[in-house]
Design a protein around this motif. Sequence first.
Motif, short mmCIF file in Angstrom:
data_model
loop_
_atom_site.label_atom_id
_atom_site.label_comp_id
_atom_site.label_asym_id
_atom_site.label_seq_id
_atom_site.Cartn_x
_atom_site.Cartn_y
_atom_site.Cartn_z
N LYS A 91 42.84 34.69 34.64
CA LYS A 91 43.04 33.49 33.83
C LYS A 91 43.44 32.28 34.68
CE LYS A 91 44.50 36.06 29.68
NZ LYS A 91 44.27 37.40 30.23
N LYS A 92 43.90 32.55 35.89
CA LYS A 92 44.34 31.45 36.75
C LYS A 92 44.03 31.79 38.21
CE LYS A 92 48.47 28.72 37.94
NZ LYS A 92 49.93 28.57 37.70
N ILE A 93 43.45 30.80 38.91
CA ILE A 93 43.13 30.96 40.34
C ILE A 93 43.84 29.87 41.11
CG2 ILE A 93 41.30 30.98 42.08
CD1 ILE A 93 39.40 31.97 39.90
N GLU A 116 48.39 40.57 37.29
CA GLU A 116 48.72 40.00 35.98
C GLU A 116 47.85 38.80 35.63
OE1 GLU A 116 52.89 39.25 35.96
OE2 GLU A 116 53.43 41.36 36.10
N GLY A 117 46.54 38.94 35.84
CA GLY A 117 45.61 37.89 35.45
C GLY A 117 45.62 36.66 36.34
N GLN A 118 46.31 36.74 37.47
CA GLN A 118 46.38 35.59 38.38
C GLN A 118 45.84 36.00 39.75
OE1 GLN A 118 49.74 33.04 38.16
NE2 GLN A 118 49.72 32.53 40.34
N LEU A 119 44.99 35.16 40.29
CA LEU A 119 44.42 35.38 41.61
C LEU A 119 44.95 34.28 42.53
CD1 LEU A 119 42.41 37.32 42.95
CD2 LEU A 119 40.58 35.77 42.31
N THR A 120 45.71 34.68 43.55
CA THR A 120 46.28 33.73 44.50
C THR A 120 45.65 33.95 45.86
OG1 THR A 120 48.39 33.78 43.30
CG2 THR A 120 48.41 32.85 45.52
N ILE A 121 45.08 32.88 46.40
CA ILE A 121 44.36 32.96 47.67
C ILE A 121 45.01 32.01 48.67
CG2 ILE A 121 42.12 32.70 48.80
CD1 ILE A 121 40.90 32.99 45.92
N LYS A 122 45.61 32.59 49.70
CA LYS A 122 46.21 31.77 50.75
C LYS A 122 45.19 31.59 51.87
CE LYS A 122 50.50 32.56 51.85
NZ LYS A 122 51.71 33.19 52.48
N MET A 123 44.85 30.33 52.13
CA MET A 123 43.82 30.00 53.11
C MET A 123 44.47 29.43 54.38
SD MET A 123 40.85 30.38 51.32
CE MET A 123 39.56 29.15 51.59
N GLU A 134 34.67 29.47 40.40
CA GLU A 134 33.74 29.77 39.31
C GLU A 134 33.19 31.19 39.44
OE1 GLU A 134 31.52 25.96 37.38
OE2 GLU A 134 30.79 26.60 39.34
N GLU A 135 32.79 31.56 40.66
CA GLU A 135 32.22 32.89 40.84
C GLU A 135 33.28 33.98 40.66
OE1 GLU A 135 29.55 35.66 43.81
OE2 GLU A 135 29.55 33.48 44.05
N LEU A 136 34.48 33.73 41.18
CA LEU A 136 35.55 34.73 41.04
C LEU A 136 35.92 34.93 39.57
CD1 LEU A 136 37.85 33.76 44.04
CD2 LEU A 136 36.33 35.73 43.87
N ALA A 137 35.95 33.84 38.81
CA ALA A 137 36.28 33.93 37.39
C ALA A 137 35.20 34.72 36.65
CB ALA A 137 36.43 32.54 36.79
N ARG A 138 33.96 34.58 37.09
CA ARG A 138 32.85 35.30 36.46
C ARG A 138 32.89 36.79 36.79
NH1 ARG A 138 27.70 36.01 38.44
NH2 ARG A 138 28.07 34.47 40.08
N ARG A 139 33.31 37.12 38.01
CA ARG A 139 33.27 38.51 38.46
C ARG A 139 34.54 39.30 38.10
NH1 ARG A 139 28.78 39.47 40.73
NH2 ARG A 139 27.59 37.87 41.83
N PHE A 140 35.65 38.61 37.90
CA PHE A 140 36.90 39.29 37.54
C PHE A 140 37.33 38.81 36.16
CE2 PHE A 140 36.61 39.25 42.14
CZ PHE A 140 36.93 40.56 42.48
#
Length: 256
Positions: free
Chosen positions: A218-220, A182-189, A208-214
């Motif tokens: 809308k939110k990371i 749903e337009g949100q990328l969640t990355i657990k590190m 920045e790169e993830l927003a460009r490629r996907f």
Amino acid sequence: MMALQKGDYILLDYTVVTKDDNKVVETTSEDKAKEANIYDPNQAYGPRLIILGETSLFEPLEQALLNSDVGQEITVEIPPEKAFGQRDQNKVKVVSIREFYRAGRLPRVGDIVEYNNQRARVVSVSSGRVILDFNHPLAGKTLIVTAKVVKKLTTDEEKVKEIIRQYLPKLDLSKVDVKHEEGQLTIKMPPETLFIEGIGSLKFRIAEELARRFSDVKKITFIEELEVSREAQQPAQQQAQAQQAQAAQAQGQQGG
């Protein structure tokens, strides 16, 4: 199997050697790097992420990859004009050693130095003169590339993880969890990433790169979780309480 195409995300193993003397100049294999005495402990070895049509590759290599399949080993010859160009004698310059002395440097044969904002290799030092070669070290060389597509990445999770690895090459990707919905990328590190120098700016560049490629993102969100061990805390708390009680008892005895 279908041939690869531009836009595909692949993991590529490869070794590059010079044709004339079979010298290894670059490899993704740790064992081959050690055998060739070019092993760098600061480098992370293993298959590299390649985005076909975007990642900079020798043109003959890219064409060969586009005609290959996953798991197929290919060998490609790269002539100088398709690699690092022919050697240009006009790129060999003689300069006064005094220019290096003024900068507080002592040039030595084989050193790679910056001169007039260009990188050059020191060819010789004698009689107060330094000969600099501004040609690429592999200029004039025909290269042989042996490569194999280890895997084609198909899920967003795989792609995101490998993009992260480009910025954090020694990160254990098995400890990274990615959700894209749903337009949100969640990355657990993993929590150890908190101790990486410059992690804030690295995360910004990754985002920045993830927003460009996907394009739908809308939110990371980056998450680091720290587990608190209560079992480890309890003995410490009990010991502190016991010490406080002993101190209070001692003060009472002194007062009496």
